[in-house]
Scaffold this active site. Structure first.
Site, PDB file in Angstrom:
ATOM      1  CG  ASP A  61      -2.293   1.130   1.393  1.00 58.09           C
ATOM      2  OD1 ASP A  61      -2.453   1.267   0.674  1.00 58.09           O
ATOM      3  OD2 ASP A  61      -1.564   1.982   1.835  1.00 58.09           O
ATOM      4  CB  THR A  94      -1.858   5.705  -1.842  1.00 56.09           C
ATOM      5  OG1 THR A  94      -1.766   4.462  -1.987  1.00 56.09           O
ATOM      6  CG2 THR A  94      -3.206   6.401  -1.560  1.00 56.09           C
ATOM      7  CB  THR A  95       0.698   3.034  -5.902  1.00 56.04           C
ATOM      8  OG1 THR A  95       0.786   2.310  -4.538  1.00 56.04           O
ATOM      9  CG2 THR A  95       2.647   2.832  -6.198  1.00 56.04           C
ATOM     10  CG  ASP A 387      -6.481   0.572   0.316  1.00 56.21           C
ATOM     11  OD1 ASP A 387      -7.099   1.496   1.907  1.00 56.21           O
ATOM     12  OD2 ASP A 387      -5.614   0.356  -0.346  1.00 56.21           O
TER      13      ASP A 387
END
Length: 530
Positions: A61, A94-95, A387
């Site tokens: 994550d 997020t990545t 998530d």
């Protein structure tokens, strides 16, 4: 003429090219750190904390990785903060947002080496962002009026989100759990009503959704273990024997009888407090703090279930789902709002007894019980499920969806390239760089899976040039495929946020032409220690 230093001694300044290069290097390093975790075949990172405990976290994550590392570079800090905002806003991507911002800055570095001014690059990027956003909006589909198709969309989004996580091998099972939990919220999007409990033992497939609320605490000794039509008083009050609270006080007595009198007075004071609590007409008392032996005995005699040390998060969530309020004083029962539920009983999960509240006032409340072999697996499963829940809650509010698997990125790259071909001047070069950065996302996804990214991305680009706008990367087979048939769907909200956040962060870093570090604070020796 010698240069004049206007800063305090110890302050540091980096100017123009040096400052810009420092920013680019920091941001690109952050992007390179997390880009190997991108996509369904991304790799994991082990985060080892300092100190005696040396706790181990295994995760892919992006937000968790970036939160755990301490960065000193100011541009890197901007990307770390941006990933936190992405996690808070939509819960996923997020990545992607970090990698896209880093790729934009990698392209900007090459353009600046060609003597193109940062403001020209920014102007081209802004126009590129606008057309990419419009293309994404036009490609989005909304099935919110067709309930079966919308339910299928939610399942596909959940599967796509979980396919890049630890839970990928059990994504159908966990997608069903996540979708059922979010649909229970009836569109409110209040994820506080979904409680996740982690219990060691069993396998991940033993995880299940329980309709009701579970509290990982124990019921007091000799008290009823099952209560129907519960009236619950939720409190945050000291239930130890009230001691004299004056620091350093002493009580002199001339016999043991006097000590017994003091102890009796304390007992009477506690009995009076318990009597005031019982006047609320309750059959269940839940306290955030400890309940000592004497009051526990009094509650048992009154036939009231007493639960102690329900931590703050537990008490807050209990108040939310049972419809009660947290109380600290008990003089006016008529002003206190009690919580209600149909049944409270003990249930066994693994080797542990938990307290189960069913038929709570907030009907959408539920608990997901995660099972797993190690604590690291449970922690990563919780992050993955969180998530998925966040993305699903956002999709229920904003029901538009787009296709994943690099399809949306290539679609946006195509319209940006088309705009660059129609634009005269240097801005066109900046737009082309924006399109290249977008196309890097499917390239990285293919690289992480061990496939030939050059061949796959070339096929993907050719398909989009022929207006096959649903073609993306099929990472199971290592080919290009139709995302609508494969069910690789993502939330429009997540994709839009990735595009906007990455372009804004990259633009902000590109504007920098000076970095000034404040002088460190001098340590002054303490001549008057306590």
């Amino acid at each position: 003429m010698a240069p004049v230093n206007i800063f305090r001694h110890g302050a540091d300044e980096e100017k123009a090219e040096t400052a810009r290069l420092s920013s680019f290097i920091g941001a690109i390093a952050i992007g390179d750190l997390v880009k190997s975790t991108l996509g369904p075949k991304g790799m994991d990172k082990i985060l080892l904390s300092a100190g005696k405990s040396g706790s181990v976290t295994v995760t892919n994550d992006g937000a968790t990785i970036l939160k755990a590392i301490g960065v000193d570079n100011p541009a890197a800090k901007v990307l770390v903060d941006m990933s936190k905002v992405q996690d808070d806003e939509v819960g996923d991507g997020t990545t992607s947002v970090t990698v896209l911002a880093a790729e934009l800055l990698r392209e900007a570095e090459l353009l600046i080496a060609k003597k193109i001014h940062p403001q020209t690059i920014i102007s081209g990027w802004r126009k590129a962002t606008q057309v990419a956003r419009d293309a994404l909006r036009e490609a989005a589909v909304d099935h919110s009026n067709d309930i079966p198709r919308f339910h299928e969309d939610l399942m596909n989004i959940s599967r796509t989100t979980l396919s890049s996580k630890l839970l990928t091998h059990h994504k159908d099972h966990f997608s069903r759990l996540a979708v059922d939990a979010v649909l229970r919220l009836k569109g409110s999007g209040n994820l506080e009503a979904i409680h996740i409990i982690k219990k060691l033992g069993g396998s991940l497939t033993d995880s299940y959704l329980d309709e009701g609320f579970l509290l990982d605490k124990k019921i007091g000794v000799n008290q009823p273990k099952r209560v129907e039509n519960a009236k619950i008083l939720i409190a945050n009050t000291g239930m130890d024997t009230d001691k004299i609270k004056i620091f350093g006080s002493r009580v002199r007595v001339d016999s043991m009888a006097k000590v017994a009198e003091i102890e009796q007075a304390e007992k009477e004071k506690m009995k009076e407090k318990v009597d005031r609590i019982l006047k609320h007409g309750i059959n269940c008392f839940i306290n955030r703090q400890l309940i000592y032996n004497y009051p526990e005995q009094l509650f048992a005699q009154a036939g009231v279930m007493a639960i102690e040390h329900a931590d703050f998060a537990g008490v807050e969530r209990l108040a939310l789902v049972t419809g009660g309020e947290i109380t600290s004083t008990f003089d006016h029962p008529e002003l206190v709002t009690l919580g209600h539920c149909k049944l409270i009983e003990e249930v066994m999960i693994g080797e542990d007894l938990l307290i189960h509240f069913s038929g709570v006032a907030m009907g959408e409340a539920c608990t997901i019980i995660l099972r797993g072999a190690t604590q690291q697996i449970l922690d990563e499963a919780e992050r993955s499920l969180h998530d998925a829940l966040c993305v699903l809650a956002q999709t229920v509010k904003e029901p538009r969806t787009v296709y994943g698997g690099g399809c949306s990125e290539m679609l946006m790259a195509k319209v940006v390239t088309d705009l660059a071909n129609r634009t005269p001047g240097k801005e066109a070069v900046a737009m082309e760089s924006f399109a290249r950065a977008l196309a890097m996302l499917p390239t990285i996804i293919a690289d992480n899976a061990g496939y030939d990214s050059a061949d796959l991305v070339a096929q993907l680009r050719a398909a989009h040039q022929e207006s096959k706008n649903t073609i993306g990367l099929n990472m199971t087979e290592g080919t290009v495929g139709d995302m609508s048939e494969l069910g690789v769907t993502e939330s429009f909200q997540v994709k839009r946020q990735v595009l906007l956040s990455a372009s804004e962060a990259a633009e902000m870093i590109l504007r920098v032409d000076d970095i000034i570090r404040a002088a460190p604070r001098k340590r002054v020796p303490d001549h008057h220690p306590c």
